[in-house]
Design a protein around this motif. Structure first.
Motif, PDB file in Angstrom:
ATOM      1  N   GLY A 131     113.334 121.268 144.368  1.00  0.00           N
ATOM      2  CA  GLY A 131     112.820 120.588 143.192  1.00  0.00           C
ATOM      3  C   GLY A 131     111.991 121.506 142.321  1.00  0.00           C
ATOM      4  N   SER A 132     111.774 121.070 141.101  1.00  0.00           N
ATOM      5  CA  SER A 132     110.895 121.784 140.184  1.00  0.00           C
ATOM      6  C   SER A 132     110.327 120.776 139.206  1.00  0.00           C
ATOM      7  CB  SER A 132     111.639 122.903 139.442  1.00  0.00           C
ATOM      8  OG  SER A 132     112.681 122.357 138.647  1.00  0.00           O
ATOM      9  N   ALA A 133     109.306 121.196 138.508  1.00  0.00           N
ATOM     10  CA  ALA A 133     108.684 120.333 137.514  1.00  0.00           C
ATOM     11  C   ALA A 133     108.348 121.179 136.301  1.00  0.00           C
ATOM     12  CB  ALA A 133     107.421 119.678 138.074  1.00  0.00           C
ATOM     13  N   GLY A 134     108.532 120.608 135.122  1.00  0.00           N
ATOM     14  CA  GLY A 134     108.232 121.319 133.898  1.00  0.00           C
ATOM     15  C   GLY A 134     108.430 120.417 132.706  1.00  0.00           C
ATOM     16  N   HIS A 183     106.345 127.005 141.720  1.00  0.00           N
ATOM     17  CA  HIS A 183     105.108 126.240 141.532  1.00  0.00           C
ATOM     18  C   HIS A 183     105.214 124.859 142.165  1.00  0.00           C
ATOM     19  CE1 HIS A 183     102.489 128.707 138.866  1.00  0.00           C
ATOM     20  NE2 HIS A 183     103.635 129.350 138.679  1.00  0.00           N
ATOM     21  N   PHE A 184     106.375 124.248 142.096  1.00  0.00           N
ATOM     22  CA  PHE A 184     106.557 122.929 142.695  1.00  0.00           C
ATOM     23  C   PHE A 184     106.423 123.002 144.211  1.00  0.00           C
ATOM     24  CE2 PHE A 184     109.322 119.641 144.534  1.00  0.00           C
ATOM     25  CZ  PHE A 184     108.778 118.501 143.947  1.00  0.00           C
ATOM     26  N   HIS A 214     114.119 116.110 142.297  1.00  0.00           N
ATOM     27  CA  HIS A 214     113.368 116.545 141.115  1.00  0.00           C
ATOM     28  C   HIS A 214     114.037 117.786 140.534  1.00  0.00           C
ATOM     29  CE1 HIS A 214     110.198 113.777 142.202  1.00  0.00           C
ATOM     30  NE2 HIS A 214     110.032 114.366 143.362  1.00  0.00           N
ATOM     31  N   GLY A 215     113.872 117.991 139.233  1.00  0.00           N
ATOM     32  CA  GLY A 215     114.382 119.205 138.628  1.00  0.00           C
ATOM     33  C   GLY A 215     115.873 119.166 138.367  1.00  0.00           C
ATOM     34  N   SER A 216     116.536 120.314 138.560  1.00  0.00           N
ATOM     35  CA  SER A 216     117.936 120.474 138.169  1.00  0.00           C
ATOM     36  C   SER A 216     118.836 120.708 139.366  1.00  0.00           C
ATOM     37  CB  SER A 216     118.071 121.657 137.195  1.00  0.00           C
ATOM     38  OG  SER A 216     117.267 121.467 136.052  1.00  0.00           O
ATOM     39  N   ILE A 217     120.098 120.341 139.192  1.00  0.00           N
ATOM     40  CA  ILE A 217     121.109 120.493 140.236  1.00  0.00           C
ATOM     41  C   ILE A 217     121.628 121.932 140.243  1.00  0.00           C
ATOM     42  CG2 ILE A 217     123.448 119.803 140.911  1.00  0.00           C
ATOM     43  CD1 ILE A 217     122.771 117.033 139.660  1.00  0.00           C
TER      44      ILE A 217
END
Length: 285
Positions: free
Chosen positions: A171-174, A218-219, A249-252
């Motif tokens: 996952g990632s967040a932004g 960061h996630f 979360h984030g992109s595939i």
């Protein structure tokens, strides 16, 4: 299928592979993109990490747009117990309205999932031999990834399509301005900023776009408890050999080269959770 060639309408379900759909909410205001997924198998359907209560109407509308009726959903899979996955359980149970509906998770998660007031039986993947076989014979396999980030965390592999649903892993967040459902990493620096990351919204030195690896870094260092737990989870993921990784979360990640690069980068991190804090790398105890 040329995924990046598709003109994606985020207001509708997005087909990832034959009979697998993203049915999430494209968040234009928040910074934590959530991705529920629907598997359709004949007259049966399975919803994975079904989403929060505020997102319920969007998720269910997209489920209906695939042609699935609520009562076709036989199982709800929850790979851990956070509210961004489980918050809509009462809504889903109410609209599905089937006494045969089952909720699938792990025994470590189920005492927490009960606080969402489910009516359906709560199954544990260990008592299911870590697999769910649908009526057609299609099999979903479950792999434990303990403490990544909860004690009962696991990931789900669809044998029919080769898609691995990884919950918080990868996952990632932004900022939404930079979010895309399918990661575009072909021209990225392949994780060169993992060891000295920029902030998630700062540009990559190569592409001049926000660095996807930095957002992932960061996630994970905030969500995962420590280095050892994340490395173990990556070893589990590596053993599956998925052709696509679909995080909550984030992109595939849809290219095997990106999946391998992400596994290697996440394994190499040494500032995850308490390890990062105790070393002073990103905060104080």
């Amino acid at each position: 299928m040329d995924i990046l060639g598709i003109n994606i309408d985020y207001d509708r379900p997005v087909k990832l592979a034959d009979s697998v759909y993203w049915v999430g909410f494209a968040d234009t205001e928040g910074r934590l993109q959530c991705n529920p997924y629907l598997i359709v198998d004949g007259d049966e359907a399975v919803l994975i990490d079904g989403g929060s209560r505020p997102d319920f109407s969007t998720v269910m509308r997209k489920v209906l747009q695939t042609g699935v009726t609520p009562r076709q959903i036989s199982h709800l899979i929850y790979q851990h117990y956070d509210p961004d996955l489980c918050g809509s359980i009462p809504n889903l149970e109410s609209i599905i309205g089937s006494p045969d509906l089952r909720i699938v998770s792990h025994a470590e998660n189920n005492p927490f999932i009960r606080h969402y007031a489910p009516c359906s039986p709560l199954l544990c993947i260990d008592r299911m031999e870590r697999r769910l076989t649908l009526r057609s014979g299609r099999t979903l396999r479950f792999f434990r990834t303990p403490y990544a980030h909860s004690a009962g965390s696991f990931i789900t592999y669809d044998e029919a399509t080769g898609i691995l649903f990884t919950s918080d892993l990868f996952g990632s967040a932004g900022a939404f301005n930079y979010w895309k459902l399918f990661a575009e990493m072909e021209q990225c620096c392949q994780g060169c900023q993992i060891n000295k990351p920029a902030m998630p919204d700062e540009p990559c030195e190569v592409t001049e776009a926000p660095c996807p690896w930095s957002g992932m870094h960061h996630f994970h260092r905030r969500i995962m408890p420590g280095n050892a737990q994340l490395r173990h989870a990556m070893t589990v993921v590596e053993s599956v050999g998925a052709r696509m990784v679909a995080p909550q979360h984030g992109s595939i990640l849809h290219r095997t080269a990106d999946i391998k690069a992400a596994i290697d980068a996440l394994k190499a991190m040494d500032d995850i959770g308490i390890d990062g804090m105790s070393s002073g790398r990103w905060g104080k105890l």
